[in-house]
Scaffold this motif. Structure first.
Motif, PDB file in Angstrom:
ATOM      1  N   UNK A  38     -29.476 -37.605  23.978  1.00 63.04           N
ATOM      2  CA  UNK A  38     -29.281 -36.215  24.364  1.00 63.04           C
ATOM      3  C   UNK A  38     -27.785 -35.932  24.456  1.00 63.04           C
ATOM      4  N   UNK A  39     -27.317 -35.003  23.613  1.00 67.01           N
ATOM      5  CA  UNK A  39     -25.895 -34.661  23.573  1.00 67.01           C
ATOM      6  C   UNK A  39     -25.224 -35.238  22.345  1.00 67.01           C
ATOM      7  N   UNK A  40     -24.525 -34.371  21.598  1.00 67.75           N
ATOM      8  CA  UNK A  40     -23.986 -34.791  20.297  1.00 67.75           C
ATOM      9  C   UNK A  40     -22.476 -34.963  20.268  1.00 67.75           C
ATOM     10  N   UNK A  44     -18.619 -41.789  18.854  1.00 64.58           N
ATOM     11  CA  UNK A  44     -18.444 -43.224  19.074  1.00 64.58           C
ATOM     12  C   UNK A  44     -19.695 -43.869  19.639  1.00 64.58           C
ATOM     13  N   UNK A  45     -20.393 -43.163  20.499  1.00 59.25           N
ATOM     14  CA  UNK A  45     -21.640 -43.692  21.064  1.00 59.25           C
ATOM     15  C   UNK A  45     -22.722 -43.744  19.994  1.00 59.25           C
ATOM     16  N   UNK A  46     -22.783 -42.741  19.148  1.00 58.38           N
ATOM     17  CA  UNK A  46     -23.778 -42.735  18.064  1.00 58.38           C
ATOM     18  C   UNK A  46     -23.540 -43.926  17.150  1.00 58.38           C
ATOM     19  N   UNK A  47     -22.279 -44.184  16.801  1.00 59.85           N
ATOM     20  CA  UNK A  47     -21.952 -45.346  15.962  1.00 59.85           C
ATOM     21  C   UNK A  47     -22.358 -46.642  16.664  1.00 59.85           C
ATOM     22  N   UNK A  48     -22.077 -46.748  17.974  1.00 57.79           N
ATOM     23  CA  UNK A  48     -22.389 -47.968  18.713  1.00 57.79           C
ATOM     24  C   UNK A  48     -23.891 -48.216  18.764  1.00 57.79           C
ATOM     25  N   UNK A  49     -24.676 -47.155  18.937  1.00 62.29           N
ATOM     26  CA  UNK A  49     -26.133 -47.301  18.956  1.00 62.29           C
ATOM     27  C   UNK A  49     -26.646 -47.774  17.594  1.00 62.29           C
ATOM     28  N   UNK A  67     -22.013 -29.966  14.143  1.00 60.38           N
ATOM     29  CA  UNK A  67     -21.168 -29.924  12.940  1.00 60.38           C
ATOM     30  C   UNK A  67     -19.951 -30.821  13.108  1.00 60.38           C
ATOM     31  N   UNK A  68     -19.336 -30.771  14.268  1.00 59.21           N
ATOM     32  CA  UNK A  68     -18.148 -31.586  14.525  1.00 59.21           C
ATOM     33  C   UNK A  68     -18.484 -33.070  14.461  1.00 59.21           C
ATOM     34  N   UNK A  69     -19.620 -33.437  15.047  1.00 58.93           N
ATOM     35  CA  UNK A  69     -20.011 -34.840  15.045  1.00 58.93           C
ATOM     36  C   UNK A  69     -20.433 -35.294  13.654  1.00 58.93           C
ATOM     37  N   UNK A  70     -21.114 -34.442  12.917  1.00 58.91           N
ATOM     38  CA  UNK A  70     -21.500 -34.795  11.554  1.00 58.91           C
ATOM     39  C   UNK A  70     -20.253 -35.072  10.705  1.00 58.91           C
ATOM     40  N   UNK A  71     -19.226 -34.263  10.886  1.00 62.45           N
ATOM     41  CA  UNK A  71     -17.980 -34.472  10.149  1.00 62.45           C
ATOM     42  C   UNK A  71     -17.311 -35.772  10.569  1.00 62.45           C
ATOM     43  N   UNK A  72     -17.356 -36.092  11.864  1.00 64.75           N
ATOM     44  CA  UNK A  72     -16.730 -37.320  12.353  1.00 64.75           C
ATOM     45  C   UNK A  72     -17.477 -38.564  11.875  1.00 64.75           C
ATOM     46  N   UNK A  73     -18.806 -38.471  11.758  1.00 59.56           N
ATOM     47  CA  UNK A  73     -19.607 -39.630  11.359  1.00 59.56           C
ATOM     48  C   UNK A  73     -19.602 -39.867   9.861  1.00 59.56           C
ATOM     49  N   UNK A  74     -19.476 -38.796   9.084  1.00 60.22           N
ATOM     50  CA  UNK A  74     -19.592 -38.931   7.639  1.00 60.22           C
ATOM     51  C   UNK A  74     -21.049 -38.943   7.209  1.00 60.22           C
ATOM     52  N   UNK A  78     -26.499 -42.602   9.113  1.00 62.76           N
ATOM     53  CA  UNK A  78     -27.913 -42.895   9.287  1.00 62.76           C
ATOM     54  C   UNK A  78     -28.554 -42.163  10.449  1.00 62.76           C
ATOM     55  N   UNK A  79     -27.763 -41.466  11.276  1.00 64.47           N
ATOM     56  CA  UNK A  79     -28.319 -40.748  12.426  1.00 64.47           C
ATOM     57  C   UNK A  79     -28.889 -39.410  11.984  1.00 64.47           C
ATOM     58  N   UNK A  80     -29.995 -39.014  12.620  1.00 61.47           N
ATOM     59  CA  UNK A  80     -30.581 -37.699  12.402  1.00 61.47           C
ATOM     60  C   UNK A  80     -30.070 -36.777  13.494  1.00 61.47           C
ATOM     61  N   UNK A  81     -29.382 -35.688  13.109  1.00 62.11           N
ATOM     62  CA  UNK A  81     -28.826 -34.742  14.075  1.00 62.11           C
ATOM     63  C   UNK A  81     -29.687 -33.489  14.095  1.00 62.11           C
ATOM     64  N   UNK A  82     -30.218 -33.143  15.267  1.00 62.78           N
ATOM     65  CA  UNK A  82     -31.120 -32.011  15.398  1.00 62.78           C
ATOM     66  C   UNK A  82     -30.545 -30.965  16.346  1.00 62.78           C
ATOM     67  N   UNK A  83     -30.537 -29.711  15.904  1.00 59.37           N
ATOM     68  CA  UNK A  83     -30.165 -28.599  16.771  1.00 59.37           C
ATOM     69  C   UNK A  83     -31.423 -28.117  17.476  1.00 59.37           C
TER      70      UNK A  83
END
Length: 218
Positions: A38-40, A44-49, A67-74, A78-83
């Motif tokens: 919960x929370x996008x 860094x946490x998404x990468x660690x998970x 959008x900001x996190x999607x740009x940071x992750x590239x 492999x993460x699914x980002x849901x609004x």
């Protein structure tokens, strides 16, 4: 949901809320599982998970944060980002477990809203699924603006004019957080269909609450 400056805020213990610590706890609780975060605003946490071998679904009500996190992750994270409004969750296929960092849960200001989110979580967890809440026991906030006790990034805080809330500022960014105890948060979750399965150390400054849904998806 939260600006990046405050997404990883810890009031009492910065080490317990680090990306590595959160990912390690999640991976130990449900190894290789499909986890909702919960929370996008913490790439860094998404990468660690993901690095811990978890399948990650990130939910946030802020499309800007996503959008900001999607740009940071590239494109290869492999993460699914849901609004989605966390009070009205709908996750394709459901998840095995959910992780809620402390700052995110304290940013849900009203108990009725937290309860609404909990009901949505229970619905999207697979049967017997795990909810892992990081719960801080916030110290009494000062009347005038002072650094948060943990010294987190020079962030300042003070008591809100409204009882039971604190105002937190980082530069020009200001956010209100609710004050509630870990015991109150656990009681809310139990009232909404979760079974508390982890011991709670009396007086602990940070409580990791592991709760199993008593309902969930088939």
């Amino acid at each position: 949901m939260l600006p990046p400056e405050l997404a990883g805020l810890c009031f009492v213990d910065t080490s317990s809320g680090s990306d590595a610590a959160l990912a390690e706890r999640a991976a130990a609780a449900v190894p290789g599982g499909r986890w909702m975060l919960l929370g996008a605003s913490r790439p860094g946490l998404i990468r660690a998970l993901a690095a811990a071998g978890l399948d990650v679904v990130v939910v946030d009500s802020s499309r800007t944060a996503l959008r900001r996190t999607r740009a940071a992750l590239g494109d290869d994270s492999g993460a699914l980002l849901l609004a989605a409004d966390p009070r009205e969750l709908e996750i394709p296929g459901g998840v095995d477990a959910m992780l809620v960092p402390s700052a995110v849960w304290h940013a849900v200001l009203l108990s009725p809203d937290r309860r609404h989110v909990l009901r949505g979580m229970s619905k999207e967890l697979r049967a017997g699924g795990l909810l892992l809440l990081e719960l801080e026991r916030l110290p009494e906030p000062p009347a005038s603006e002072e650094p948060v006790p943990s010294g987190f990034g020079g962030v300042l805080w003070r008591r809100s004019a409204s009882e039971g809330f604190v105002e937190v500022r980082s530069g020009d960014v200001s956010v209100t957080f609710a004050m509630f105890s870990p015991e109150e948060a656990i009681a809310e979750a139990r009232d909404e269909g979760f079974e508390h399965v982890s011991p709670t150390a009396a007086g602990a400054s940070v409580v990791w609450a592991s709760l199993r849904t008593t309902e969930g998806r088939a």
